[in-house]
Design an enzyme around this catalytic site. Structure first.
Site, PDB file in Angstrom:
ATOM      1  CD  GLN A  75      -5.803  -0.969 -11.816  1.00 55.36           C
ATOM      2  OE1 GLN A  75      -6.475  -1.012 -10.803  1.00 55.36           O
ATOM      3  NE2 GLN A  75      -5.413  -2.059 -12.446  1.00 55.36           N
ATOM      4  NE  ARG A 121       6.752  -6.505  -7.823  1.00 54.07           N
ATOM      5  CZ  ARG A 121       5.986  -5.781  -6.999  1.00 54.07           C
ATOM      6  NH1 ARG A 121       6.302  -5.657  -5.729  1.00 54.07           N
ATOM      7  NH2 ARG A 121       4.903  -5.164  -7.457  1.00 54.07           N
ATOM      8  N   GLY A 161       7.237  -2.431  -6.691  1.00 57.79           N
ATOM      9  CA  GLY A 161       6.448  -1.950  -7.831  1.00 57.79           C
ATOM     10  C   GLY A 161       6.414  -0.428  -7.841  1.00 57.79           C
ATOM     11  N   GLY A 214       7.107  -0.147  -0.538  1.00 59.06           N
ATOM     12  CA  GLY A 214       5.957  -0.723   0.141  1.00 59.06           C
ATOM     13  C   GLY A 214       6.376  -1.632   1.287  1.00 59.06           C
ATOM     14  CG  ASN A 215       3.482  -3.871   3.593  1.00 60.26           C
ATOM     15  OD1 ASN A 215       3.689  -3.143   4.563  1.00 60.26           O
ATOM     16  ND2 ASN A 215       2.265  -4.097   3.125  1.00 60.26           N
ATOM     17  N   GLY A 216       7.450  -4.831   1.514  1.00 58.99           N
ATOM     18  CA  GLY A 216       8.717  -5.566   1.385  1.00 58.99           C
ATOM     19  C   GLY A 216       9.898  -4.637   1.588  1.00 58.99           C
ATOM     20  CB  THR A 253       1.998   0.565  -2.154  1.00 53.14           C
ATOM     21  OG1 THR A 253       1.084  -0.341  -2.759  1.00 53.14           O
ATOM     22  CG2 THR A 253       1.530   0.791  -0.738  1.00 53.14           C
ATOM     23  CB  ILE A 254      -1.334   1.678  -6.496  1.00 55.92           C
ATOM     24  CG1 ILE A 254      -1.093   0.191  -6.812  1.00 55.92           C
ATOM     25  CG2 ILE A 254      -0.489   2.574  -7.372  1.00 55.92           C
ATOM     26  CD1 ILE A 254      -1.676  -0.243  -8.150  1.00 55.92           C
ATOM     27  CG  ASP A 255      -1.396  -2.844  -3.584  1.00 54.14           C
ATOM     28  OD1 ASP A 255      -1.980  -2.516  -4.625  1.00 54.14           O
ATOM     29  OD2 ASP A 255      -0.594  -3.794  -3.512  1.00 54.14           O
TER      30      ASP A 255
HETATM   31  O1  F6P Z   1       1.981  -3.535  -5.074  1.00 54.22           O
HETATM   32  C1  F6P Z   1       1.511  -2.880  -6.176  1.00 54.22           C
HETATM   33  C2  F6P Z   1       0.960  -3.844  -7.195  1.00 54.22           C
HETATM   34  O2  F6P Z   1       0.550  -3.125  -8.345  1.00 54.22           O
HETATM   35  C3  F6P Z   1      -0.187  -4.733  -6.721  1.00 54.22           C
HETATM   36  O3  F6P Z   1      -1.427  -4.084  -6.714  1.00 54.22           O
HETATM   37  C4  F6P Z   1      -0.105  -5.872  -7.675  1.00 54.22           C
HETATM   38  O4  F6P Z   1      -0.662  -7.025  -7.089  1.00 54.22           O
HETATM   39  C5  F6P Z   1       1.368  -6.013  -7.902  1.00 54.22           C
HETATM   40  O5  F6P Z   1       1.946  -4.768  -7.604  1.00 54.22           O
HETATM   41  C6  F6P Z   1       1.742  -6.395  -9.302  1.00 54.22           C
HETATM   42  O6  F6P Z   1       3.110  -6.606  -9.330  1.00 54.22           O
HETATM   43  P1  F6P Z   1       3.994  -6.643 -10.650  1.00 54.22           P
HETATM   44  O7  F6P Z   1       4.055  -5.249 -11.215  1.00 54.22           O
HETATM   45  O8  F6P Z   1       5.323  -7.091 -10.180  1.00 54.22           O
HETATM   46  O9  F6P Z   1       3.311  -7.556 -11.596  1.00 54.22           O
END
Ligand code: F6P
Length: 357
Positions: A283, A74, A12, A111-113, A134-136
């Site tokens: 976000q 992804r 992401g 990020g983690n992946g 990552t925003i997480d």
């Molecule tokens: O890892 C960042 C993130 O925005 C998470 O906070 C959220 O759960 C996920 O990605 C959403 O993923 P996607 O953009 O693939 O819907």
């Protein structure tokens, strides 16, 4: 000294990817004889061999730009070793294209992946450096990831704006903040935005506890309530279930996101007028904050320094006030949830914020 560097952004997107790319590139061009190859859409481009020679000018004017100039995708780590219907051995393909590009190293922003695949490639003998995005904020070994603080600013602004309309109408507003496995973003923005209730994936909630707060506030002549809930928050009952079981139960329920569920329950249980607000990908969009521009630049420069020294198999990190690096093998795939006794959780509890437990 000459170094040929491949760069990709994976997973992401988030604010600060371009600022980090720029940090790596500018420092590399300044410090040594650098050639940079931009790989399209993360590991997809590495697997399929889609890349372009970058010019120095392409790294100009991107400090403030949201998203990623390289594109992202992804590409789940769990599928990396699997040969799919297309009959492509993804790991072999990535190694082949790394050689074809004649790279000295590969820089992966993700990020983690992304880090798990970066570690896999490192173990396969490629020279890899990771950068934590990552925003997480859930990458182990770094205090903060780039992108997180911008997302906190955005989510806080959402809560602020909801606050005034909630107060005017005397409504209960349930704001769903991103973060499926980690509640850092909800915790920080909930605290910054003055939420009354903060619900995190790490602390399972009981809706009756949430209802009590809303009811109590109404009795105290505060007709409105602000609830910040992480998208991955779950009830105590759900937390006891296996993932598949939980998903099935939610399907049965007609689950349409945790904020929608809570808003509906509160209007039924307490009789308040409740609304769910889903800021979603807002976000993750737009320009990085000043904090993230600085962090991204520091991270990028540190990566270039590692490349100059020929030190690979690391990911860049922030520890206290120091930019440092950790072994990919030690951090890849290690989650960083909010500890239930984290100082920020204690601060919030001492402020009277409810976690619903
Ligand atoms: O890892 C960042 C993130 O925005 C998470 O906070 C959220 O759960 C996920 O990605 C959403 O993923 P996607 O953009 O693939 O819907």
């Amino acid at each position: 000294m000459k170094r040929r560097i491949g760069i990709l952004t994976s997973g992401g997107d988030c604010p600060g990817l371009n600022a980090t790319i720029r940090g790596v590139a500018r420092a590399a061009y300044e410090m040594f004889d650098a050639e940079i190859v931009g790989i399209a859409d993360g590991y997809r481009g590495l697997i399929e061999g889609e890349w372009q020679e970058m010019k120095r000018s392409q790294f100009s004017g991107i400090l403030t730009l949201g998203g990623t100039i390289l594109g992202t995708s992804r590409t789940p780590f769990r599928n990396m070793r699997e040969i799919g219907e297309d009959n492509v051995d993804k790991v072999a393909a990535m190694k082949k294209h790394y050689s074809e590009m004649k790279l000295d190293c590969l820089v992966t922003l993700g990020g983690n992946g992304t880090h798990k695949t970066a570690n896999l490639l490192s173990q396969e003998g490629l020279n890899v450096i990771g950068l934590p995005k990552t925003i997480d904020n859930d990458i182990y070994g770094t205090d903060f990831t780039f992108g997180f603080h911008t997302a906190v600013d955005i989510a806080t602004e959402v809560i602020d704006r909801i606050h005034s309309t909630a107060a005017s109408h005397g409504r209960t507003m349930v704001i769903e903040i991103m973060g499926n496995k980690a509640g850092w973003l909800t915790l920080y923005s909930g605290l910054a935005g003055g939420a009354d209730v903060v619900l995190l994936p790490e602390i399972p909630y009981d809706i009756k506890e949430v209802a009590k707060v809303v009811e109590q506030r109404a009795k105290n002549k505060k007709a409105f309530s602000i609830i910040a809930v992480a998208e991955g928050a779950m009830t105590k009952k759900e937390a006891k279930m296996k993932k598949k079981e939980r998903e099935a139960a939610r399907q049965e329920e007609g689950f349409n996101g945790v904020a929608n569920r809570i808003a509906k329950q509160l209007s039924e249980m307490v009789g308040v007028e409740a609304r769910a607000v889903l800021p979603g990908h807002i976000q993750r969009g737009g320009s990085p904050s000043a904090y993230d521009r600085v962090l991204a630049t520091q991270f990028g420069v540190h990566a270039a320094q590692l490349i100059e020294r020929g030190e690979y198999g690391y990911t860049v990190a922030l520890a206290g006030n120091t930019i440092t690096h950790n072994r990919l093998a030690e951090i890849a795939g290690v989650p960083k949830p909010v500890p239930v006794d984290h100082q920020m959780v204690k601060v919030a509890r001492d402020m009277g914020i409810l976690f619903g437990d």
